[in-house]
Design an enzyme around this catalytic site. Sequence first.
Site, PDB file in Angstrom:
ATOM      1  CB  CYS A   2      -0.936   0.100   1.192  1.00  7.94           C
ATOM      2  SG  CYS A   2      -2.114  -1.220   1.318  1.00  7.94           S
ATOM      3  NE  ARG A  27       4.738   1.319  -0.027  1.00  3.82           N
ATOM      4  CZ  ARG A  27       5.677   1.094   0.875  1.00  3.82           C
ATOM      5  NH1 ARG A  27       6.919   1.369   0.599  1.00  3.82           N
ATOM      6  NH2 ARG A  27       5.376   0.607   2.053  1.00  3.82           N
ATOM      7  CD1 TRP A  77      -0.852  -6.236  -3.137  1.00  2.96           C
ATOM      8  CD2 TRP A  77      -1.085  -6.788  -0.984  1.00  2.96           C
ATOM      9  NE1 TRP A  77      -0.645  -7.578  -3.022  1.00  2.96           N
ATOM     10  CE2 TRP A  77      -0.782  -7.946  -1.719  1.00  2.96           C
ATOM     11  CE3 TRP A  77      -1.284  -6.903   0.385  1.00  2.96           C
ATOM     12  CZ2 TRP A  77      -0.668  -9.204  -1.136  1.00  2.96           C
ATOM     13  CZ3 TRP A  77      -1.161  -8.152   0.978  1.00  2.96           C
ATOM     14  CH2 TRP A  77      -0.852  -9.290   0.232  1.00  2.96           C
ATOM     15  CG  ASN A 103       1.046   0.394   4.443  1.00  9.75           C
ATOM     16  OD1 ASN A 103       0.616  -0.745   4.350  1.00  9.75           O
ATOM     17  ND2 ASN A 103       2.222   0.772   3.989  1.00  9.75           N
ATOM     18  N   GLY A 104      -1.141  -1.260   6.800  1.00  9.96           N
ATOM     19  CA  GLY A 104      -0.952  -2.153   7.956  1.00  9.96           C
ATOM     20  C   GLY A 104      -2.222  -2.940   8.194  1.00  9.96           C
ATOM     21  CD  GLU A 485      15.356 -14.638  -7.946  1.00  8.06           C
ATOM     22  OE1 GLU A 485      14.739 -15.118  -6.994  1.00  8.06           O
ATOM     23  OE2 GLU A 485      15.172 -13.479  -8.347  1.00  8.06           O
ATOM     24  CE  LYS A 489      12.211 -12.266  -9.953  1.00  6.62           C
ATOM     25  NZ  LYS A 489      12.952 -12.259  -8.735  1.00  6.62           N
ATOM     26  CD  GLU A 492       8.293 -12.119  -8.688  1.00  6.12           C
ATOM     27  OE1 GLU A 492       7.687 -11.743  -7.689  1.00  6.12           O
ATOM     28  OE2 GLU A 492       9.537 -12.043  -8.790  1.00  6.12           O
ATOM     29  CG  HIS A 508      14.676 -38.638  -5.767  1.00  9.15           C
ATOM     30  ND1 HIS A 508      14.936 -39.941  -5.428  1.00  9.15           N
ATOM     31  CD2 HIS A 508      15.901 -38.054  -5.935  1.00  9.15           C
ATOM     32  CE1 HIS A 508      16.239 -40.140  -5.363  1.00  9.15           C
ATOM     33  NE2 HIS A 508      16.856 -39.000  -5.670  1.00  9.15           N
ATOM     34  CE  LYS A 607      10.989  -3.996  -5.344  1.00  7.75           C
ATOM     35  NZ  LYS A 607      11.572  -5.143  -6.046  1.00  7.75           N
TER      36      LYS A 607
HETATM   37  O1  M6R Z   1      12.169  -6.477   0.302  1.00  4.70           O
HETATM   38  P1  M6R Z   1      12.512  -7.908   0.559  1.00  4.70           P
HETATM   39  O2  M6R Z   1      13.785  -8.336  -0.037  1.00  4.70           O
HETATM   40  O3  M6R Z   1      12.469  -8.253   2.025  1.00  4.70           O
HETATM   41  O4  M6R Z   1      11.347  -8.728  -0.142  1.00  4.70           O
HETATM   42  C1  M6R Z   1      11.279 -10.115  -0.052  1.00  4.70           C
HETATM   43  C2  M6R Z   1      10.299 -10.678  -1.069  1.00  4.70           C
HETATM   44  O5  M6R Z   1       9.015 -10.195  -0.824  1.00  4.70           O
HETATM   45  C3  M6R Z   1      10.701 -10.343  -2.508  1.00  4.70           C
HETATM   46  O6  M6R Z   1      11.992 -10.784  -2.795  1.00  4.70           O
HETATM   47  C4  M6R Z   1       9.702 -10.985  -3.507  1.00  4.70           C
HETATM   48  O7  M6R Z   1       9.814 -12.375  -3.477  1.00  4.70           O
HETATM   49  C5  M6R Z   1       9.942 -10.438  -4.909  1.00  4.70           C
HETATM   50  N1  M6R Z   1       8.689 -10.117  -5.526  1.00  4.70           N
HETATM   51  C6  M6R Z   1      10.636 -11.387  -5.787  1.00  4.70           C
HETATM   52  O8  M6R Z   1      10.823 -10.904  -7.078  1.00  4.70           O
END
Ligand code: M6R
Length: 612
Positions: A2, A27, A77, A103-104, A485, A489, A492, A508, A607
Amino acid sequence: MCGIVGYIGNKDSLSILMDGLKRLEYRGYDSSGVSLICRETSKIKTIKKAGKIKDLEELFKTNKPCKSNVGIAHTRWATHGEPNDINAHPHNDCFNKISLVHNGIIENYRTLKNYLIQKGHTFVSDTDTEVLAHLIEHFYKGDPMVAVKKALNRVDGTYGIVVLFSEHPDIVIAARKGSPLVIGKSDNQMIIASDASAIIAHTNQVLYMQDGDVAYITKNDIELSTVESNDALDAEFVEIEMTLSQIEKGGYEHFMLKEIFEQPDSLRDTMTGRLDKENGTARLNGIKDYFKNLTDADRIIITACGTSWHASLIGKYLIESYTNIPVEVDYASEFRYRNPIITERTVLIVVSQSGETADTLAALREGKSKGATVLGICNVVGSTIARETDAGIYTHAGPEIGVASTKAFTAQVMAFILLSIALGRKKLLSFDQGLSLIKEIEQLPSKISEILHDKNKIDSICRKSYKKKNFLYLGRGFNFPVALEGALKLKEISYIHAEGYPAAEMKHGPIALIDENMPALVIALKDSIYEKIISNIKEIKARKGYVIAIANKGDKILKDIVDDVIYIPETKEEFSPILSVIPLQLIAYKIAVMRGLDVDMPRNLAKSVTVE
Ligand code: M6R
């Protein structure tokens, strides 16, 4: 998670709020809204809309905002209540005299809501936030500060809030517990935001609010106190280094692409001033006072979420390669819900790009409460995690706006490389070994540039596979976390199901998935387990799988075994993740673009995840 913006000053508040909202849209982007105190009437006008900020702007054509110098805005969000017009922020009291953005999460909102309904309040939304607006109304007897503090003292949970009172058009009130808020000041105006990117266009003088702070803000002044006490605190402003160009797209179609291409430079920034050739080691001034805690540690635990967790796993492999210190890696979201074994010789390293991730912050606090030394690897300077750790290493990757993390990942791996070399030189690494590692580190940015400028192959591979429904990512050793990773990517931003696996683990179970419709992306570099991974590839090919390999330049074998090969330069095995991840970032990006998706704002994500 947010985005919040508040404004009080002499200028047109709407344009400043909307500009700030756009910078914060990464955000959260389920819905957005504004409340303005209208200059002519002193009444509050609230306009809000489900969807992205452009949908709110479209609404302004029919529901016209008033002229105003004071206002608040929000991009959401969703946590409590689906993303629709009514649940969008701001939320108001029964008589539209109080309006707030939040926010929260208010954890005891149900109890409070029932109490307020009994007292005659009428609720219109399903959100936890609306409770706060009515609770402030309940306590409001003419003094806004008293009402806000009384309300916040009844609330369990987390908040960053900015509140407007129509009867007090010359002030706004901001408060923070668990959700970041920054206040920027310049001549005759104050801008409040959930992060500095919404402020930087107007001023570089900012005050980072601390948990428990409440600020009474006029266009020229701030009175800072806490929720519990009216004693005045010093309002300490600091200068931020972020520049406007860092948070703009600079000619790229998406922030993600810009950030992928920034990696040669961002990595140079991570290593600047930290390579010590004279001593064949790395210099990390940020943690120098705690270095002995690390070398004497009985155990290091690294904790993080998402991409930062993947970087942490590489960190474990690195530290264990050069030292004899055992390292564990934990999901931050799990850490405090079990019994992590911590002694006074345990060092906890928390890793976060944003420095605001709620799960990571909770793990940090758990580690501290159990007596561990807590160090951070963080990108955002002045973030909560950076402030609450005993000491830390800033990654200096610059602002990362794209929701899919890219340059933050390589910067975190670089921070671990530097840390492991510095520790290794006190343990298993000789001067010559240290120096040779340092010399190789210097080559990494130009090797990334080589990969970035050789991307035609990637385009053609993506054209072949962007319609597939599933992907398998395989790697071994240092490149197993890279497989994780790469899969993260892809899923997401392209919404394709993708799994990352250690290549040998495939037999396995996941091997059952292999057929001609399941691309398997295999990282098969000329390293200590090259022969083994070739065997794994043959297992896939024997089952008619379509294999894309990431191989080292000069590899003569793979092109005859697999369907497509992307070549990357050679480096030391333990540094290879920094290079092997680049094609995977580009593949995820290209496939998402080919599927016509919003790369920088993928559905359901935000984010920085500041709720548990
Ligand atoms: O800001 P942070 O590194 O703590 O965030 C952790 C995850 O939320 C962040 O890496 C998330 O998985 C990303 N969207 C990955 O691309």
